[in-house]
Write a protein that holds these residues in place. Structure first.
Motif, short mmCIF file in Angstrom:
data_model
loop_
_atom_site.label_atom_id
_atom_site.label_comp_id
_atom_site.label_asym_id
_atom_site.label_seq_id
_atom_site.Cartn_x
_atom_site.Cartn_y
_atom_site.Cartn_z
N VAL A 64 97.75 -37.08 -23.45
CA VAL A 64 97.75 -36.95 -22.22
C VAL A 64 98.80 -35.58 -21.42
O VAL A 64 97.81 -34.73 -20.51
CB VAL A 64 98.84 -38.12 -21.39
CG1 VAL A 64 98.43 -38.32 -19.78
CG2 VAL A 64 97.62 -38.96 -21.11
N ASN A 65 99.82 -35.09 -22.09
CA ASN A 65 100.72 -34.52 -21.55
C ASN A 65 99.76 -32.70 -22.18
O ASN A 65 99.62 -31.57 -21.92
CB ASN A 65 102.08 -34.55 -21.77
CG ASN A 65 102.80 -34.97 -20.97
OD1 ASN A 65 102.33 -35.14 -20.68
ND2 ASN A 65 103.51 -35.79 -22.20
N ASN A 66 98.52 -33.11 -22.77
CA ASN A 66 97.32 -32.11 -23.28
C ASN A 66 98.99 -30.38 -24.04
O ASN A 66 98.45 -30.19 -23.97
CB ASN A 66 96.87 -31.22 -22.32
CG ASN A 66 95.79 -31.53 -21.06
OD1 ASN A 66 95.30 -32.56 -21.63
ND2 ASN A 66 96.07 -31.55 -20.11
N CYS A 67 98.99 -31.36 -24.98
CA CYS A 67 100.20 -30.40 -26.47
C CYS A 67 99.30 -30.66 -27.38
O CYS A 67 99.91 -29.67 -28.22
CB CYS A 67 101.55 -31.37 -26.32
SG CYS A 67 101.43 -32.73 -26.98
N GLY A 68 98.34 -31.79 -27.57
CA GLY A 68 97.15 -31.01 -28.49
C GLY A 68 97.07 -31.27 -29.65
O GLY A 68 96.37 -31.94 -30.85
N PHE A 69 98.47 -32.99 -29.68
CA PHE A 69 98.34 -33.92 -30.69
C PHE A 69 97.78 -35.15 -30.09
O PHE A 69 97.18 -35.29 -28.38
CB PHE A 69 99.86 -34.07 -30.94
CG PHE A 69 100.88 -33.18 -31.88
CD1 PHE A 69 100.34 -33.20 -33.24
CD2 PHE A 69 101.40 -32.68 -31.01
CE1 PHE A 69 101.15 -31.86 -34.25
CE2 PHE A 69 102.20 -31.30 -31.81
CZ PHE A 69 102.28 -30.79 -33.04
N PHE A 70 97.37 -36.35 -30.94
CA PHE A 70 96.82 -37.36 -30.63
C PHE A 70 97.52 -38.34 -30.61
O PHE A 70 99.31 -38.48 -30.54
CB PHE A 70 95.86 -37.92 -32.15
CG PHE A 70 94.74 -36.55 -32.33
CD1 PHE A 70 94.25 -36.40 -31.61
CD2 PHE A 70 94.67 -36.26 -33.48
CE1 PHE A 70 92.59 -36.52 -31.63
CE2 PHE A 70 93.74 -35.22 -33.59
CZ PHE A 70 92.70 -35.51 -32.75
N GLY A 71 97.42 -38.93 -29.18
CA GLY A 71 97.92 -40.15 -28.91
C GLY A 71 97.52 -41.37 -28.85
O GLY A 71 96.54 -41.97 -29.60
N SER A 72 98.34 -42.71 -29.01
CA SER A 72 97.43 -43.90 -28.51
C SER A 72 97.89 -44.74 -28.08
O SER A 72 99.13 -44.42 -26.59
CB SER A 72 98.91 -44.37 -30.02
OG SER A 72 99.90 -44.60 -29.83
N VAL A 73 97.43 -46.13 -28.12
CA VAL A 73 97.93 -46.53 -26.45
C VAL A 73 99.36 -47.07 -26.50
O VAL A 73 99.93 -47.94 -25.28
CB VAL A 73 96.40 -48.15 -26.72
CG1 VAL A 73 97.26 -49.04 -25.28
CG2 VAL A 73 95.58 -47.46 -26.64
N ALA A 74 99.69 -47.42 -27.21
CA ALA A 74 101.38 -48.13 -27.30
C ALA A 74 102.20 -46.83 -26.60
O ALA A 74 103.11 -47.58 -26.21
CB ALA A 74 101.44 -48.57 -29.45
N THR A 75 101.16 -45.80 -27.05
CA THR A 75 102.36 -44.84 -26.64
C THR A 75 102.13 -44.30 -25.08
O THR A 75 102.14 -43.35 -24.24
CB THR A 75 102.97 -43.85 -26.68
OG1 THR A 75 101.49 -43.15 -27.59
CG2 THR A 75 103.98 -44.28 -28.11
N MET A 76 100.74 -44.96 -24.39
CA MET A 76 100.39 -44.72 -22.96
C MET A 76 99.97 -43.73 -23.05
O MET A 76 99.88 -42.52 -22.52
CB MET A 76 101.96 -44.64 -22.11
CG MET A 76 102.32 -46.05 -21.83
SD MET A 76 103.33 -45.94 -20.64
CE MET A 76 104.78 -44.67 -20.57
N ASN A 77 99.44 -43.20 -24.20
CA ASN A 77 98.11 -41.74 -24.48
C ASN A 77 99.11 -40.87 -24.36
O ASN A 77 98.56 -39.91 -24.52
CB ASN A 77 97.20 -42.11 -23.06
CG ASN A 77 96.04 -43.05 -23.17
OD1 ASN A 77 96.35 -44.33 -24.58
ND2 ASN A 77 95.67 -43.77 -22.71
N MET A 78 100.68 -40.96 -25.07
CA MET A 78 101.06 -39.69 -25.27
C MET A 78 101.26 -39.73 -26.79
O MET A 78 101.06 -40.50 -27.81
CB MET A 78 102.63 -39.75 -24.46
CG MET A 78 102.23 -39.10 -23.59
SD MET A 78 103.67 -39.19 -22.22
CE MET A 78 103.61 -41.18 -21.74
N CYS A 79 101.62 -38.79 -27.07
CA CYS A 79 102.07 -38.10 -28.48
C CYS A 79 103.71 -39.04 -28.68
O CYS A 79 104.23 -39.36 -28.16
CB CYS A 79 102.09 -37.02 -29.36
SG CYS A 79 102.63 -35.64 -28.24
#
Length: 172
Positions: A19-34
């Motif tokens: 979500v922060n557009n850092c370029g990495f992939f997020g997950s649902v468990a981490t609120m769509n953040m890396c």
């Protein structure tokens, strides 16, 4: 076979970017953040809660002396609720890092032997007296060391081997 019949959910269409557009992939468990952004967000929330509680305790101490405890409690609630929803990603600038490291460690000259003033660099030996010596002056008898090894050894033995006295038994 439908996913509705089996009770399974359909897999996501593709990987979800952070979500922060850092370029990495997020997950649902981490609120769509890396993982890094999630850890930073959790750390900031913990710091904000700690700051709010410390501010609250300071405000409560000063308000109890003034007699306006209800106003202090209202300000603490407002601060705590305004901190939670905001997520800000801040990256430190290079200039601030350089100035911090320069202040922390002043420039020192080359390390030298305390006896002969020879440059020792990384191969210097630090004596118990606190000075730095070269390979030829590293022993205490070579540089007239003022450290009292005998007293230090006695203290270490006394500390390692305490005196144990058995309790006396009552005789029948």
């Amino acid at each position: 076979m439908d996913h509705d019949e089996t009770g399974c959910q359909a897999p996501p269409e593709g990987p979800i970017l952070c979500v922060n557009n850092c370029g990495f992939f997020g997950s649902v468990a981490t609120m769509n953040m890396c993982s890094k952004c999630y850890k930073d967000m959790m750390l900031k929330q913990d710091q904000a809660k700690l700051a709010a509680s410390s501010i609250g305790s300071i405000v409560n101490e000063t308000s109890s002396s003034n007699g306006s405890e209800s106003v202090a409690a209202a300000t603490v609630d407002v601060q705590a609720s305004s901190v939670e929803p905001k997520i800000i990603s801040v990256q430190p600038s290079c200039a601030s890092e350089l100035s911090g490291s320069v202040e922390a460690k002043p420039k020192e000259g080359p390390s030298r032997c305390s006896s002969c003033k020879k440059r020792v660099g990384l191969t210097g030996f630090k004596c118990r007296c606190g000075n730095l010596y070269c390979a030829s002056h590293r022993y205490s008898d070579k540089h007239n060391c003022p450290f009292d090894y005998r007293t230090a050894a006695r203290d270490a033995i006394i500390k390692a081997n305490p005196v144990i006295k058995a309790e006396k038994l009552d005789k029948i």
